[in-house]
Design a protein around this motif. Structure first.
Motif, mmCIF file in Angstrom:
data_model
loop_
_atom_site.group_PDB
_atom_site.id
_atom_site.type_symbol
_atom_site.label_atom_id
_atom_site.label_comp_id
_atom_site.label_asym_id
_atom_site.label_seq_id
_atom_site.Cartn_x
_atom_site.Cartn_y
_atom_site.Cartn_z
ATOM 1 N N LEU B 101 -20.506 -14.807 -3.702
ATOM 2 C CA LEU B 101 -19.871 -13.720 -4.161
ATOM 3 C C LEU B 101 -19.753 -12.730 -2.949
ATOM 4 C CD1 LEU B 101 -19.915 -14.368 -6.953
ATOM 5 C CD2 LEU B 101 -21.017 -12.193 -7.625
ATOM 6 N N LEU B 104 -17.341 -13.680 -0.390
ATOM 7 C CA LEU B 104 -15.648 -13.346 -0.684
ATOM 8 C C LEU B 104 -15.424 -12.106 -0.637
ATOM 9 C CD1 LEU B 104 -15.378 -15.602 -4.047
ATOM 10 C CD2 LEU B 104 -14.675 -16.251 -1.617
ATOM 11 N N ALA B 105 -16.701 -11.175 -0.835
ATOM 12 C CA ALA B 105 -16.371 -9.547 -0.654
ATOM 13 C C ALA B 105 -16.274 -9.332 0.787
ATOM 14 C CB ALA B 105 -17.490 -9.203 -1.347
ATOM 15 N N ALA B 108 -12.820 -10.156 2.128
ATOM 16 C CA ALA B 108 -11.676 -9.170 2.035
ATOM 17 C C ALA B 108 -11.944 -7.820 2.764
ATOM 18 C CB ALA B 108 -11.712 -8.811 0.525
ATOM 19 N N PHE B 114 -5.943 -3.616 3.128
ATOM 20 C CA PHE B 114 -5.674 -3.157 1.732
ATOM 21 C C PHE B 114 -6.142 -1.599 1.576
ATOM 22 C CE2 PHE B 114 -10.031 -4.694 1.460
ATOM 23 C CZ PHE B 114 -10.718 -3.936 0.870
ATOM 24 N N ALA B 161 -24.993 -9.766 -7.259
ATOM 25 C CA ALA B 161 -24.055 -9.142 -6.280
ATOM 26 C C ALA B 161 -25.108 -8.346 -5.590
ATOM 27 C CB ALA B 161 -23.026 -8.366 -7.145
ATOM 28 N N TYR C 15 -8.278 -7.669 -3.213
ATOM 29 C CA TYR C 15 -8.727 -7.585 -4.622
ATOM 30 C C TYR C 15 -9.521 -8.482 -5.427
ATOM 31 C CZ TYR C 15 -7.206 -2.703 -3.524
ATOM 32 O OH TYR C 15 -7.125 -1.365 -2.846
ATOM 33 N N LEU C 17 -10.621 -11.182 -4.263
ATOM 34 C CA LEU C 17 -11.885 -11.618 -3.889
ATOM 35 C C LEU C 17 -13.077 -10.714 -4.152
ATOM 36 C CD1 LEU C 17 -10.718 -12.547 -0.141
ATOM 37 C CD2 LEU C 17 -11.490 -14.216 -2.014
ATOM 38 N N LEU C 18 -12.685 -9.430 -4.294
ATOM 39 C CA LEU C 18 -13.686 -8.474 -4.525
ATOM 40 C C LEU C 18 -14.054 -8.455 -6.370
ATOM 41 C CD1 LEU C 18 -12.318 -5.585 -2.073
ATOM 42 C CD2 LEU C 18 -14.556 -6.647 -2.359
ATOM 43 N N THR C 21 -17.847 -9.425 -7.243
ATOM 44 C CA THR C 21 -18.751 -8.499 -6.937
ATOM 45 C C THR C 21 -18.746 -7.136 -7.741
ATOM 46 O OG1 THR C 21 -18.811 -9.356 -4.603
ATOM 47 C CG2 THR C 21 -19.764 -7.078 -4.974
#
Lengths: 378, 289, 297
Positions: B101, B104-105, B108, B114, B161, C15, C17-18, C21
């Motif tokens: 997790l 991935l976060a 990003a 973004f 997380a 988003y 990917l987030l 979490t």
């Protein structure tokens, strides 16, 4: 038809304008060097060519196609970075193949064929299975170049590729880059802050300062006929001497008058307009000779040596003339010591005048008109 | 005057022989400190081989007559084997989940443009203010509502997380040279390829470090499993030690058995630390910045 | 740290990917935390089956409860004891580790292993070894000092024993950071001081401690948080908060109020107070590390 066209290209980072309107045309197969001090916008310009930076304003065309906003991978360019940008966990071969594999447009056979060819051209087949950590700086740079080669791009972009190498290796790699370019004849844009590199490599050299083009010319022309003070001082090492003078007419002869000397200026374009003005008089250290090396009737001036730097192949002297400092290059082993007064003469074919705004107004030899010829091959 | 004599004494000091004996003192002090730190553990290991009656001879600090029998009893009869397995499964799920997790976060956060990036990062970081005790009552109720009480989900879900792991991976990604990223852009490498072929191989040390920290942290959990797991056979080993405390034999507390349990509960994290202390130390070095 | 243009610009992918979490953080961290706030304003009755809004009543009850006040004071005293004890011992050991040139890495592992020591294990082992009647350590300490060390009945002694367990377990973590900080000190500083003939002890507090003070502050914060939040197993296993409340730390009291007495509202209020404590500590850490980075430490 030129290969790459930059039309009033601009880049702003927030309030700061890093590139302020560059117009430049690069011919197919040409080796163009972008040179300038750090922060002059040369890397930013290169990154706009690559598509790594967005273009704030202006137009960029590659092969007659507008590429503003086209993704980097679709521009058919390959780039070599200063720190090589090799993936540390991949072998040289994997590094070179990675981009092609990601693109997914090539079959395995094609990839292998290109890999072998690039390795052969760069003479690195034996390095292919090693990882970057097991390679020397020069070998890493070869792999990085190899990675650009396998993509068989239309344009090579090189961003200070030799800066991380030691001085000796840099000279060697410079020669190899030249050889490579002769072999492949791919359009190349090369960024460096090193004027020697620029002079030795470029078919043409574009000098940048403060986000603006100062002059674009063949190396020798740049050296002989600098367009302004910036180019005069940036190109050539040691830099051109520049001292303030008054330009006066004296009995039909135009002279540059300085506290420490007075030099007659041969008649050339621009001279008449300079009369009566104060200007900067420019002469390169290597164009100043000791009186002993000149014909007996040549005009000489007395200057005082303050510091001497033996460079081996020559003797560089910092001298005082009428309160200003000039540098003089003399032959080595000349018996000159700090504090000596010496007689020197100026090569009257190599005199320059720059006006108050810094633009060149006069060169004592006429510039041979060299409109962009076919790229030189040495 | 006093400072004068002091400084002359000091300057006279660095003779070779002085340094040698000085070094010996340092080594001596260090060995002494380390032995002192390890002493309780050594004693625990020794006592874990003793029978209750041997334990009750307080000054008997020799290897006992039980051998490894206490360990066998703890693992089998007292179900410690089951608890250890539960702990192991829990810690493994948390490690894998948290690493996945957080990778991935971080991908990003570092490599995507973004809106509200900064706010998103702050949102993640602020959870550092919310350790379990700050939310334990509603969390317990939530588990009950979800029907997760007494399940592996309840002791792993809330932990997979983590702000710390996201932060560490983010720092590491940001330290990867910009030219490598530029190069990937020139090649048109997609995010998935970039993650799998570039980021993960280049983050092995960091992944190992985060995994060690997470494993040790997860293995150490006590309060939350105690609260949320009431079925003994689902319990983790740290709480399992608590069950051992009731063990007695003809009125004598079986301390040897309890020590065996304690040693068993220590072995997995200790092993992980010894084997992977290098990436752990490197990771901590980044965390503090 | 290098700046670069981010290669990917698809917001929805970012988003996506987030999402995992975020889902976990919202469901298991933010939502329960907000719920804690809400619950702290209610009084729970009949084993938590009914609740009534009482505003700040729970906080008032806590503030005026002598038991809670005592627990509050004890927790802070305990944190101070643990922080000072841990830092002094680990600074000493770290300095020794830093000074030896040989066998550094094996010494290091031998010194940091308590980092892997589970709190419950530490508590269990020392509880036995310091057992008033069976503990071998207690036996020799009593023989040495002539004092009876029955911490099962003496509050202050129990406080110290639990504190020692807490310190023991926390040494590894502290040594890891202190050794790293000491090793980050430029060697030229050490060498020039040695040439000046500065003694070892003087070096430590005149040169090293000021240089590693950012790390020390970080450890003070982390150790304090540890003393407040990670010490539950020790109290639970060793003293159950006793004797007569001497080791009734806030975290243990919270557990009992919530899960033994089902005073969910009151327990939530206690959680909020703990939250405020963490928030203040984190804020201190943030400010201090900021002010140090300004000086480029």
């Amino acid at each position: 038809m030129s290969h790459i066209q930059l039309d009033d290209l601009r880049k702003r980072f927030g309030d700061v304008e890093a590139v302020r309107g560059i117009d430049l045309e690069i011919e197919k197969g040409e080796f163009l060097v972008l040179v300038g001090p750090s922060g002059c916008g040369k890397s930013t310009t290169l990154r706009m060519l690559a598509g790594l930076e967005d273009i704030s304003e202006g137009e960029l065309r590659i092969a007659d196609e507008r590429v503003n906003g086209v993704a980097p991978k679709n521009r058919n360019v390959a780039m070599v970075f200063q720190n090589y940008a090799l993936y540390p966990h991949m072998t040289a071969a994997e590094n070179m193949k990675f981009g092609m594999k990601s693109a997914g447009d090539y079959g395995d056979d094609e990839i292998e064929r290109r890999l072998d060819r690039a390795a052969d051209i760069l003479d690195i087949p034996e390095l292919m299975e090693r990882k970057p950590g097991e390679l020397s700086g020069g070998e890493r740079q070869r792999v990085a170049i190899g990675r650009a080669l396998v993509r068989e791009p239309e344009v090579f972009l090189l961003d200070e590729p030799l800066s991380n190498l030691d001085a000796k290796l840099r000279v060697q790699m410079r020669a190899e880059l030249l050889k490579l370019h002769q072999e492949l004849q791919t359009t190349t844009v090369y960024v460096t802050h090193d004027q020697t590199e620029a002079m030795t490599l470029g078919d043409r050299v574009a000098v940048l300062d403060a986000g603006q083009l100062q002059q674009v010319a063949e190396p020798q022309e740049l050296y002989d006929f600098p367009a302004n003070r910036f180019v005069a001082e940036f190109i050539g090492n040691p830099a051109m001497n520049l001292v303030p003078v008054d330009v006066v007419e004296d009995g039909g002869e135009v002279r540059a008058e300085h506290e420490g000397f007075s030099v007659g200026l041969p008649d050339q374009a621009g001279l008449d307009d300079a009369v009566g003005q104060s200007a900067h008089f420019g002469i390169r250290p290597e164009d100043v000779s000791l009186a002993g090396n000149l014909p007996a009737d040549a005009p000489t001036h007395e200057i005082t040596v303050s510091v001497t730097e033996p460079l081996g192949e020559s003797l560089l002297m910092h001298c005082d003339v009428g309160g200003d400092e000039i540098q003089v290059k003399a032959e080595p082993r000349a018996e000159i010591r700090p504090g000596d007064d010496i007689e020197v003469g100026f090569d009257e074919e190599r005199l320059h005048l720059f006006d108050q705004s810094g633009d060149a107004v006069y060169h004592s030899t006429s510039a041979t008109p060299k409109t962009s010829e076919a790229p030189l091959t040495e | 005057m006093a400072t004068n004599t002091e400084s002359t004494a000091a300057t006279a000091r660095p003779e070779l022989s002085d340094y040698l004996s000085d070094d010996l003192v340092i080594h001596g002090l260090l060995v002494f400190s380390i032995v002192l730190m390890g002493l309780p553990l050594i004693l625990a290991v020794v006592m874990s081989t003793q029978t209750p009656s041997e334990v009750y001879e307080v000054t008997n600090v020799g290897i006992g007559s039980q051998g490894l029998a206490n360990y066998q009893t703890a693992l089998g009869e007292y179900n410690l084997g089951q608890y250890m397995w539960n702990s192991f499964v829990m810690a493994s799920i948390i490690v894998v989940g948290k690493v996945a997790l957080s990778l991935l976060a971080a991908l990003a956060l570092v490599y995507y443009r973004f809106p509200y990036e900064r706010a998103v990062f702050m949102f993640i970081l602020l959870t550092l203010l919310l350790p379990v005790p700050v939310r334990i009552v509603p969390l317990f109720q939530l588990m009950a509502d979800l029907g997760w009480a007494n399940s592996m989900l309840s002791i792993t879900g809330p932990y997979i997380a983590s702000a710390t792991a996201v932060f560490l991976f983010r720092q590491h990604f940001m330290s990867i040279p910009a030219s490598l990223v530029d190069n990937a852009r020139l090649d048109g490498v997609g995010p998935f390829t970039f993650l799998v072929k570039v980021l993960i191989p280049m983050s092995k040390g960091m992944i190992a470090g985060v995994s060690v920290i997470t494993f040790i942290y997860a293995w150490n959990q006590y309060l939350w499993p105690l609260v949320v797991i009431s079925a003994q056979e689902k319990q983790v080993v740290q709480v399992g030690i608590r069950y051992l405390q009731g063990a007695s034999q003809s009125g004598l507390t079986q301390w040897g058995l309890i020590m065996a349990g304690a040693v068993l509960a220590l072995i997995p994290p200790l092993l992980v630390l010894v084997v992977l202390h290098r990436p752990l130390l490197k990771t901590f070095a980044i965390q503090q910045k | 740290m290098t700046e670069f243009t981010k290669p990917f610009d698809s917001s929805w992918q970012a988003y996506l990917l987030l999402v995992p979490t975020f889902a976990v953080l919202i469901a298991f961290l933010y939502y329960p935390a907000v719920e804690t706030f809400r619950l702290s304003l209610y009084q729970t009755l009949l084993l938590g089956t009914q609740k009534a809004f009482v505003g700040l009543e729970n906080f008032k009850i806590l503030a005026t409860s002598p038991e809670y006040q005592r627990s509050f004071v004890i927790s802070f005293a305990f944190a101070a004891f643990v922080v000072v004890g841990t830092l002094v011992v680990s600074l000493f050991v770290s300095y020794l580790l830093f000074e030896v040139s040989r066998g550094t890495s094996s010494y290091l592992v031998a010194a940091i292993w308590p980092y892997a020591l589970p709190t419950a294990v530490a508590a269990t082992v020392l509880m036995f070894l310091m057992h008033p009647t069976l503990g071998v350590i207690t036996h020799y300490l009593e023989a040495l000092t002539g004092i009876e060390l029955d911490w099962f009945t003496s509050g202050p002694l129990a406080f110290v024993v639990v504190g020692l367990v807490a310190i023991w377990k926390q040494l590894g973590y502290n040594i890891i950071f202190l050794v790293a900080a000491l090793n980050n000190i430029p060697e030229t500083l050490t060498e020039s001081a040695k040439l000046d003939g500065v003694g070892r002890l003087k070096m430590l507090y005149k040169v090293y401690v000021p240089l590693i003070s950012p790390t020390m502050v970080f450890l003070v914060v982390m150790d304090t948080i540890y003393a407040f939040f990670q010490t539950f197993p020790m109290v639970d296993l060793m003293t159950s908060g006793g004797p007569s409340g001497a080791t009734n730390l806030l975290i243990y009291k919270l557990y009992r109020d919530a899960f033994e007495f089902n005073s969910l509202g009151k327990a939530s209020a206690e959680s909020i107070i703990l939250f405020v404590i963490v928030a203040i500590l984190m804020y201190v850490q943030l400010r201090v590390s900021e002010s140090y980075t300004h000086y480029g430490a």
